[in-house]
Design an enzyme around this catalytic site. Structure first.
Site, PDB file in Angstrom:
ATOM      1  N   ARG A   1       0.512   0.831  15.013  1.00 35.78           N
ATOM      2  CA  ARG A   1       1.794   0.422  15.593  1.00 35.78           C
ATOM      3  C   ARG A   1       1.588   0.034  17.042  1.00 35.78           C
ATOM      4  O   ARG A   1       0.804   0.670  17.754  1.00 35.78           O
ATOM      5  CB  ARG A   1       2.817   1.573  15.542  1.00 35.78           C
ATOM      6  CG  ARG A   1       3.286   1.868  14.145  1.00 35.78           C
ATOM      7  CD  ARG A   1       4.266   0.796  13.653  1.00 35.78           C
ATOM      8  NE  ARG A   1       4.667   1.036  12.277  1.00 35.78           N
ATOM      9  CZ  ARG A   1       4.177   0.373  11.234  1.00 35.78           C
ATOM     10  NH1 ARG A   1       3.281  -0.549  11.410  1.00 35.78           N
ATOM     11  NH2 ARG A   1       4.588   0.627  10.021  1.00 35.78           N
TER      12      ARG A   1
ATOM     13  N   ARG B   1       0.836  -1.197   0.000  1.00 33.72           N
ATOM     14  CA  ARG B   1       0.000   0.000   0.000  1.00 33.72           C
ATOM     15  C   ARG B   1       0.875   1.254   0.000  1.00 33.72           C
ATOM     16  O   ARG B   1       2.032   1.203   0.395  1.00 33.72           O
ATOM     17  CB  ARG B   1      -0.918   0.003   1.216  1.00 33.72           C
ATOM     18  CG  ARG B   1      -1.962  -1.100   1.166  1.00 33.72           C
ATOM     19  CD  ARG B   1      -2.800  -1.112   2.412  1.00 33.72           C
ATOM     20  NE  ARG B   1      -1.959  -1.207   3.580  1.00 33.72           N
ATOM     21  CZ  ARG B   1      -2.212  -0.590   4.732  1.00 33.72           C
ATOM     22  NH1 ARG B   1      -3.261   0.171   4.858  1.00 33.72           N
ATOM     23  NH2 ARG B   1      -1.398  -0.736   5.757  1.00 33.72           N
TER      24      ARG B   1
ATOM     25  N   LYS C   1       4.957 -10.830   9.956  1.00 35.62           N
ATOM     26  CA  LYS C   1       4.046 -10.746   8.805  1.00 35.62           C
ATOM     27  C   LYS C   1       4.295 -11.896   7.827  1.00 35.62           C
ATOM     28  O   LYS C   1       5.412 -12.093   7.351  1.00 35.62           O
ATOM     29  CB  LYS C   1       4.258  -9.397   8.109  1.00 35.62           C
ATOM     30  CG  LYS C   1       3.336  -9.127   6.951  1.00 35.62           C
ATOM     31  CD  LYS C   1       3.219  -7.627   6.693  1.00 35.62           C
ATOM     32  CE  LYS C   1       2.462  -7.334   5.427  1.00 35.62           C
ATOM     33  NZ  LYS C   1       2.076  -5.918   5.307  1.00 35.62           N
TER      34      LYS C   1
HETATM   35  C1  BT5 Z   1       0.747  -5.075   1.925  1.00 37.99           C
HETATM   36  O1  BT5 Z   1       1.111  -3.768   1.879  1.00 37.99           O
HETATM   37  O2  BT5 Z   1       0.895  -5.823   2.863  1.00 37.99           O
HETATM   38  C2  BT5 Z   1       0.124  -5.564   0.636  1.00 37.99           C
HETATM   39  C3  BT5 Z   1       0.976  -6.584  -0.054  1.00 37.99           C
HETATM   40  C4  BT5 Z   1       0.275  -7.135  -1.283  1.00 37.99           C
HETATM   41  C5  BT5 Z   1       1.186  -7.955  -2.134  1.00 37.99           C
HETATM   42  C6  BT5 Z   1       0.449  -8.616  -3.256  1.00 37.99           C
HETATM   43  S1  BT5 Z   1       1.423  -9.767  -4.118  1.00 37.99           S
HETATM   44  C7  BT5 Z   1       0.231  -9.924  -5.349  1.00 37.99           C
HETATM   45  C8  BT5 Z   1      -0.303  -8.535  -5.595  1.00 37.99           C
HETATM   46  N1  BT5 Z   1       0.487  -7.830  -6.593  1.00 37.99           N
HETATM   47  C9  BT5 Z   1       1.146  -6.781  -6.059  1.00 37.99           C
HETATM   48  O3  BT5 Z   1       1.914  -6.019  -6.690  1.00 37.99           O
HETATM   49  N2  BT5 Z   1       0.831  -6.677  -4.758  1.00 37.99           N
HETATM   50  C10 BT5 Z   1      -0.098  -7.689  -4.331  1.00 37.99           C
HETATM   51  P1  BT5 Z   1       1.623  -2.942   3.138  1.00 37.99           P
HETATM   52  O4  BT5 Z   1       0.690  -3.102   4.272  1.00 37.99           O
HETATM   53  O5  BT5 Z   1       1.886  -1.575   2.607  1.00 37.99           O
HETATM   54  O6  BT5 Z   1       2.969  -3.647   3.550  1.00 37.99           O
HETATM   55  C11 BT5 Z   1       4.163  -3.419   2.848  1.00 37.99           C
HETATM   56  C12 BT5 Z   1       5.291  -3.650   3.847  1.00 37.99           C
HETATM   57  O7  BT5 Z   1       5.377  -5.042   4.166  1.00 37.99           O
HETATM   58  C13 BT5 Z   1       6.662  -3.275   3.321  1.00 37.99           C
HETATM   59  O8  BT5 Z   1       6.950  -1.905   3.516  1.00 37.99           O
HETATM   60  C14 BT5 Z   1       7.587  -4.175   4.158  1.00 37.99           C
HETATM   61  O9  BT5 Z   1       7.772  -3.626   5.440  1.00 37.99           O
HETATM   62  C15 BT5 Z   1       6.737  -5.428   4.333  1.00 37.99           C
HETATM   63  N3  BT5 Z   1       7.027  -6.456   3.305  1.00 37.99           N
HETATM   64  C16 BT5 Z   1       7.463  -6.336   2.032  1.00 37.99           C
HETATM   65  N4  BT5 Z   1       7.567  -7.527   1.431  1.00 37.99           N
HETATM   66  C17 BT5 Z   1       7.207  -8.446   2.363  1.00 37.99           C
HETATM   67  C18 BT5 Z   1       7.101  -9.859   2.343  1.00 37.99           C
HETATM   68  N5  BT5 Z   1       7.348 -10.602   1.254  1.00 37.99           N
HETATM   69  N6  BT5 Z   1       6.714 -10.453   3.508  1.00 37.99           N
HETATM   70  C19 BT5 Z   1       6.437  -9.754   4.624  1.00 37.99           C
HETATM   71  N7  BT5 Z   1       6.504  -8.410   4.676  1.00 37.99           N
HETATM   72  C20 BT5 Z   1       6.886  -7.766   3.552  1.00 37.99           C
END
Ligand code: BT5
Length: 319
Positions: free
Chosen positions: A314, A115, A180
């Site tokens: 948080r 996001r 997460k």
């Molecule tokens: C999310 O955003 O959690 C939404 C993620 C959605 C991903 C899917 S994959 C299929 C589809 N296509 C896309 O391009 N996106 C969707 P948010 O709440 O903003 O969390 C993002 C934050 O999670 C990042 O800033 C990191 O801190 C953390 N993060 C990034 N990659 C991660 C991972 N693989 N596993 C756990 N945390 C991660």
């Protein structure tokens, strides 16, 4: 597509000769070598090359088996790609020419999104990257609390495949032991006053055990939690089944019908938190949810509801 053919053959972790690979992919042995070198560099795969034996991957891959998936969902157009920018991006483009519902999977995302412009770490063939485009046919009430419902569907799929009960953190995180494991990204496509669909982007960490790009928060994967590799096609199947069940309930009865179930796996119920809304920080204790999926906080003795994708939570003075 050459690459996907080659990697599909090599996925078993056994040796395959350059000749066998070349014949299967319809390219020369020299081209096999070149492409595999490219794949190892691009996707961070470890490839062994032994004269007289051929090539093998140091770690077997679990690739998405599109044919197996499609056979189980005959009424849902499913697409599976090798390496693309983002499944959400592709779904949005596809909706210009094709109606929802549809589902898009990828082995790898070069620009996986979270996001508010944040990145989603998406290594090759390790996790689930899915976008499910869902038609909005019952007005905007259909999407109240939808990211919470998608999270619930993921929790159930995780339970079904590995037997672990994950927790939910409002609004869109799936956690195991406070780390997460999955995230949800919703994007609306079309005109809310007319025809529109919502793209439900779901990323779930399945077999990832390390990352080359740092993730700036605690994360985990199902393999890290259970010590076992997950069959990605089986997990994909389970998520699609679970989405089917929960989206149907959401469409017919609304989020309020799923609120108690969501709360039963809520990881942060009763916790003292700080909620950032735009530039404002609100401190309070989580008491539950509103009927549209809002978070309910006890702030200075009064219950207040907050909604919207711009919010973040948080932990504050966590015991
Ligand atoms: C999310 O955003 O959690 C939404 C993620 C959605 C991903 C899917 S994959 C299929 C589809 N296509 C896309 O391009 N996106 C969707 P948010 O709440 O903003 O969390 C993002 C934050 O999670 C990042 O800033 C990191 O801190 C953390 N993060 C990034 N990659 C991660 C991972 N693989 N596993 C756990 N945390 C991660």
């Amino acid at each position: 597509m050459y690459m996907l053919k080659l990697l599909t053959l090599l996925a078993d972790g056994n040796f395959h000769s350059g000749n066998e690979l070349g014949v299967a992919a319809g390219i020369s042995r020299a081209a096999v070598w070149k492409r595999l070198q490219g794949a190892t560099a691009e996707f961070g795969l470890e490839l062994q090359s032994v004269p007289g034996k051929g090539y093998r991957l140091s770690h077997p891959l679990s690739l998405i088996n599109l044919n197996a998936l499609q056979a189980n969902f005959p009424y849902l157009p499913i697409f599976a790609y090798d390496s693309i920018s983002s499944t959400n991006e592709y779904a949005k483009k596809m909706l210009a020419t094709q109606p929802a519902p549809l589902a898009i999977f990828a082995e790898h995302q070069t620009l996986g999104r979270g996001r508010r412009g944040r990145k989603w770490n998406s290594p090759y063939a390790q996790n689930l990257y899915l976008s499910y485009a869902w038609p909005v046919t019952r007005g905007m009430a259909q999407i109240d609390g939808l990211s919470l419902v998608a999270g619930l569907a993921v929790v159930r799929a995780v339970e079904q495949v590995v037997g672990t009960t994950a927790q939910l953190k409002w609004p869109n995180d799936v956690l195991i032991n406070n780390a997460k494991v999955a995230g949800i990204l919703l994007e609306l496509v079309g005109d809310p006053a007319d025809l529109c669909s919502v793209v439900i982007g779901i990323g779930v960490n399945l077999n990832m055990t390390s990352t080359n790009q740092a993730i700036d928060q605690e994360w985990t994967s199902l393999a890290l939690e259970t010590g076992k590799q997950v069959d990605r096609t089986q997990f994909a199947q389970s998520v699609l089944e679970s989405l089917d069940v929960y989206l149907e309930k959401q469409k017919n009865y609304g989020f309020s019908s799923l609120k108690n179930e969501w709360l039963s796996v809520h990881g942060w119920q009763g916790r003292e938190v700080v909620l950032s809304v735009g530039n404002e920080l609100v401190q309070g204790r989580i008491t539950g949810l509103g009927d549209k999926g809002e978070i309910c906080l006890l702030v200075d003795g009064q219950e207040r509801l907050f909604i919207g994708g711009e919010l973040s939570l948080r932990l504050h003075d966590d015991p």
